[in-house]
Design an enzyme around this catalytic site. Sequence first.
Site, PDB file in Angstrom:
ATOM      1  N   LYS A  86     -28.097  -5.710  16.690  1.00 31.21           N
ATOM      2  CA  LYS A  86     -28.956  -5.855  15.513  1.00 31.21           C
ATOM      3  C   LYS A  86     -29.239  -7.327  15.240  1.00 31.21           C
ATOM      4  O   LYS A  86     -28.367  -8.068  14.822  1.00 31.21           O
ATOM      5  CB  LYS A  86     -28.309  -5.245  14.253  1.00 31.21           C
ATOM      6  N   GLY A 111     -22.318 -14.948  11.609  1.00 34.27           N
ATOM      7  CA  GLY A 111     -23.056 -15.079  10.354  1.00 34.27           C
ATOM      8  C   GLY A 111     -22.193 -15.725   9.295  1.00 34.27           C
ATOM      9  O   GLY A 111     -21.317 -16.535   9.607  1.00 34.27           O
ATOM     10  N   SER A 112     -22.431 -15.320   8.042  1.00 32.73           N
ATOM     11  CA  SER A 112     -21.720 -15.973   6.936  1.00 32.73           C
ATOM     12  C   SER A 112     -20.265 -15.521   6.864  1.00 32.73           C
ATOM     13  O   SER A 112     -19.927 -14.390   7.230  1.00 32.73           O
ATOM     14  CB  SER A 112     -22.432 -15.652   5.617  1.00 32.73           C
ATOM     15  N   THR A 113     -19.420 -16.387   6.340  1.00 31.01           N
ATOM     16  CA  THR A 113     -18.004 -16.065   6.168  1.00 31.01           C
ATOM     17  C   THR A 113     -17.848 -14.884   5.218  1.00 31.01           C
ATOM     18  O   THR A 113     -17.015 -13.997   5.429  1.00 31.01           O
ATOM     19  CB  THR A 113     -17.251 -17.310   5.658  1.00 31.01           C
ATOM     20  N   GLU A 114     -18.716 -14.850   4.209  1.00 27.42           N
ATOM     21  CA  GLU A 114     -18.652 -13.767   3.221  1.00 27.42           C
ATOM     22  C   GLU A 114     -18.839 -12.394   3.891  1.00 27.42           C
ATOM     23  O   GLU A 114     -18.028 -11.479   3.702  1.00 27.42           O
ATOM     24  CB  GLU A 114     -19.756 -14.032   2.197  1.00 27.42           C
ATOM     25  N   GLY A 125     -18.611 -11.775   7.071  1.00 25.75           N
ATOM     26  CA  GLY A 125     -17.525 -11.643   8.053  1.00 25.75           C
ATOM     27  C   GLY A 125     -16.282 -11.023   7.425  1.00 25.75           C
ATOM     28  O   GLY A 125     -15.642 -10.138   8.012  1.00 25.75           O
ATOM     29  N   GLU A 167     -17.679 -14.922  14.322  1.00 21.16           N
ATOM     30  CA  GLU A 167     -18.083 -16.322  14.495  1.00 21.16           C
ATOM     31  C   GLU A 167     -18.728 -16.706  13.167  1.00 21.16           C
ATOM     32  O   GLU A 167     -19.831 -16.268  12.878  1.00 21.16           O
ATOM     33  CB  GLU A 167     -19.118 -16.356  15.623  1.00 21.16           C
ATOM     34  N   CYS A 214     -24.025 -23.559  13.035  1.00 20.63           N
ATOM     35  CA  CYS A 214     -22.693 -23.287  12.483  1.00 20.63           C
ATOM     36  C   CYS A 214     -21.761 -24.471  12.739  1.00 20.63           C
ATOM     37  O   CYS A 214     -20.904 -24.777  11.928  1.00 20.63           O
ATOM     38  CB  CYS A 214     -22.130 -21.996  13.044  1.00 20.63           C
ATOM     39  N   GLU A 234     -20.372 -24.908   3.047  1.00 20.33           N
ATOM     40  CA  GLU A 234     -21.367 -24.967   4.111  1.00 20.33           C
ATOM     41  C   GLU A 234     -22.754 -24.972   3.467  1.00 20.33           C
ATOM     42  O   GLU A 234     -23.124 -24.036   2.767  1.00 20.33           O
ATOM     43  CB  GLU A 234     -21.210 -23.743   5.021  1.00 20.33           C
TER      44      GLU A 234
HETATM   45  P1  NAI Z   1     -25.513 -13.090   6.734  1.00 23.77           P
HETATM   46  O1  NAI Z   1     -24.098 -13.213   7.111  1.00 23.77           O
HETATM   47  O2  NAI Z   1     -25.871 -12.256   5.537  1.00 23.77           O
HETATM   48  O3  NAI Z   1     -26.363 -12.509   7.968  1.00 23.77           O
HETATM   49  C1  NAI Z   1     -25.972 -12.521   9.324  1.00 23.77           C
HETATM   50  C2  NAI Z   1     -26.249 -11.169   9.956  1.00 23.77           C
HETATM   51  O4  NAI Z   1     -25.422 -10.179   9.339  1.00 23.77           O
HETATM   52  C3  NAI Z   1     -27.670 -10.664   9.797  1.00 23.77           C
HETATM   53  O5  NAI Z   1     -28.041  -9.958  10.949  1.00 23.77           O
HETATM   54  C4  NAI Z   1     -27.556  -9.701   8.614  1.00 23.77           C
HETATM   55  O6  NAI Z   1     -28.553  -8.708   8.586  1.00 23.77           O
HETATM   56  C5  NAI Z   1     -26.202  -9.088   8.853  1.00 23.77           C
HETATM   57  N1  NAI Z   1     -25.527  -8.548   7.685  1.00 23.77           N
HETATM   58  C6  NAI Z   1     -25.673  -8.908   6.378  1.00 23.77           C
HETATM   59  N2  NAI Z   1     -24.848  -8.190   5.598  1.00 23.77           N
HETATM   60  C7  NAI Z   1     -24.162  -7.357   6.413  1.00 23.77           C
HETATM   61  C8  NAI Z   1     -23.146  -6.369   6.192  1.00 23.77           C
HETATM   62  N3  NAI Z   1     -22.672  -6.109   4.983  1.00 23.77           N
HETATM   63  N4  NAI Z   1     -22.659  -5.704   7.266  1.00 23.77           N
HETATM   64  C9  NAI Z   1     -23.109  -5.979   8.500  1.00 23.77           C
HETATM   65  N5  NAI Z   1     -24.064  -6.881   8.765  1.00 23.77           N
HETATM   66  C10 NAI Z   1     -24.596  -7.570   7.736  1.00 23.77           C
HETATM   67  O7  NAI Z   1     -26.071 -14.546   6.536  1.00 23.77           O
HETATM   68  P2  NAI Z   1     -27.377 -14.990   5.713  1.00 23.77           P
HETATM   69  O8  NAI Z   1     -27.454 -14.265   4.393  1.00 23.77           O
HETATM   70  O9  NAI Z   1     -28.526 -14.841   6.596  1.00 23.77           O
HETATM   71  O10 NAI Z   1     -27.054 -16.534   5.450  1.00 23.77           O
HETATM   72  C11 NAI Z   1     -26.209 -16.916   4.360  1.00 23.77           C
HETATM   73  C12 NAI Z   1     -25.378 -18.112   4.701  1.00 23.77           C
HETATM   74  O11 NAI Z   1     -24.481 -17.781   5.742  1.00 23.77           O
HETATM   75  C13 NAI Z   1     -26.148 -19.304   5.225  1.00 23.77           C
HETATM   76  O12 NAI Z   1     -26.659 -20.079   4.215  1.00 23.77           O
HETATM   77  C14 NAI Z   1     -25.077 -20.013   6.018  1.00 23.77           C
HETATM   78  O13 NAI Z   1     -24.295 -20.805   5.167  1.00 23.77           O
HETATM   79  C15 NAI Z   1     -24.245 -18.885   6.565  1.00 23.77           C
HETATM   80  N6  NAI Z   1     -24.622 -18.543   7.953  1.00 23.77           N
HETATM   81  C16 NAI Z   1     -23.839 -19.009   8.955  1.00 23.77           C
HETATM   82  C17 NAI Z   1     -24.178 -18.756  10.268  1.00 23.77           C
HETATM   83  C18 NAI Z   1     -23.345 -19.266  11.380  1.00 23.77           C
HETATM   84  O14 NAI Z   1     -23.816 -19.302  12.513  1.00 23.77           O
HETATM   85  N7  NAI Z   1     -22.123 -19.628  11.146  1.00 23.77           N
HETATM   86  C19 NAI Z   1     -25.397 -18.026  10.626  1.00 23.77           C
HETATM   87  C20 NAI Z   1     -26.139 -17.535   9.492  1.00 23.77           C
HETATM   88  C21 NAI Z   1     -25.751 -17.807   8.217  1.00 23.77           C
END
Ligand code: NAI
Length: 494
Positions: free
Chosen positions: A198, A250-253, A255, A272, A306, A404
């Site tokens: 996804k 994605g985000s720590t939250e 994760g 990650e 990241c 972050e």
């Molecule tokens: P996110 O963690 O919400 O999204 C990442 C992925 O997870 C997307 O594909 C999203 O659709 C999916 N996702 C969202 N909620 C989910 C859930 N409950 N269960 C399973 N999958 C879910 O990140 P977002 O909202 O795009 O960005 C927010 C912050 O997170 C950014 O400002 C940044 O600080 C951080 N981030 C860090 C990344 C990294 O590579 N370490 C990458 C993206 C965001």
Amino acid sequence: MAKVKNSAESVNGDRFKFEYAPAPEAIDMVKIKKENKLFINGKWVSGKSEKFFETINPANGEKLAELTEADAQDVDRAVKAARKAFNGEWSKISGKERGRYLFRIARIIQERSRELAVLETMDNGKPIKESRDFDVPQLAANFFYFAGWADKLEYLFNGKSVQPLGIAGQIIPWNFPLLMAAWKLAPALAAGNCVVLKPAETTSLTALLLTEIIEESGLPAGVVNVITGAGKTGAALVNHPDVDKIAFTGSTEVGKTIARSTVKSKKILTLELGGKSAHIVYEDAAIEQAVEAVVGGIYFNQGHVCCAGSRLLVEESIAPVFVHKLKHRMASLRVGDPLDKNTDIGAINSRSELDKIKKLVAAARNEGYEYFETAATALPEKGYFINPCFFNNVASSANICRREVFGPVLAIQTFRTPAEAIKKANDTAYGLAAGIWSEKGSKIHKTAAGLKAGVIWANTYNKFDPASPFGGYNESGWGREGGRHGLLSYVEVK
Ligand code: NAI
Ligand code: MG
């Protein structure tokens, strides 16, 4: 030259007082479908609920396409297709044959590299020079690398046999859509797993183009299934009972939410997550090189990395000269049209990310930290853009030093001894990466040994190789991707 708005201080030397002619990359080779379907069991299918959502070009706010929002029934269809392929055709073919598919995918990626790069820049907002010179070559390199492992898995552990886990649910973010897809798909397939992928809701188009490439490679139906949607779709994949492994970036939250929801299941989990990585610059460092890498590590990619070097720890004795040189270099950075080949800093991926960055910057300015912002170009009127900036002499307790930001925002601190540098670098909830700058090898080794970070670069930054593992300590995640380590989390050892 256009005047920089809100510049805290002008350091533009005469060197930069000339204009570049626009050099936009042509977009005519990219064919974007107005409506995009899901890829399940080797076929492009409509979603059960027939719901769509938009993806936009963040450089101008215009709609690029509509994507299908997959619901729980679609996720179930995709997982069933993956299970059928895993128990059937895919389990019967040899490692050598699996490797052939991966090599074929890698070669088609190379053939269609321009299309991939331009589409990525349009959907993500990153500069074309980054998508063209980093994202797409890395995508191909990872498929080539893991293709080579597919028939050599018995060498992962001497004398032990390894088996695939089964069905991997893979959820990826928007910052490096293609590289993240490669880090997840290539090792999973090399090891003989089947996948439901996804992509992030704001950057699914290149994942769908990569899916076309996978289709073109002739990979058996159901081995790779790609579903689009946002958090709800991701959660349905995480909670599906027949998924054996979840790989998330994605985000720590989010994760942490995923860790909580998988803890009582059979699922193997790799995460990650975020970072607040530090450069440590000693007084004996090659200063110009370090300035260039600091700029590259936080500004060139809008800070959407990241492992961005979002903190700078510089030895007190050279701090004034370092900061002066940094300002000078920042004054030549070009913020603007991501499709222009001269652009250094493109668009922030979404309105919500831009708002988040602006809020954190405003809060740090309110706290009174020394602030500097500049660029060589005025911000475009349309789209989501922000100038590169830094905060100087920041307290370790400041939010701007701890959270972050995921934007082109640097927090600068000084140190007097290596021990102080290590202590400050480790004073974070994260632990993804670090950069050490010194002419002395012994100092580099001693510092590296003290740092709690998964990736440590010395006299360079943000360099990637498919053979190197990548991952973090603490809240930066669990497990490693890339290299031999990237395969270990897709196999069972016998
Ligand atoms: P996110 O963690 O919400 O999204 C990442 C992925 O997870 C997307 O594909 C999203 O659709 C999916 N996702 C969202 N909620 C989910 C859930 N409950 N269960 C399973 N999958 C879910 O990140 P977002 O909202 O795009 O960005 C927010 C912050 O997170 C950014 O400002 C940044 O600080 C951080 N981030 C860090 C990344 C990294 O590579 N370490 C990458 C993206 C965001
Ligand atoms: Mg989110």
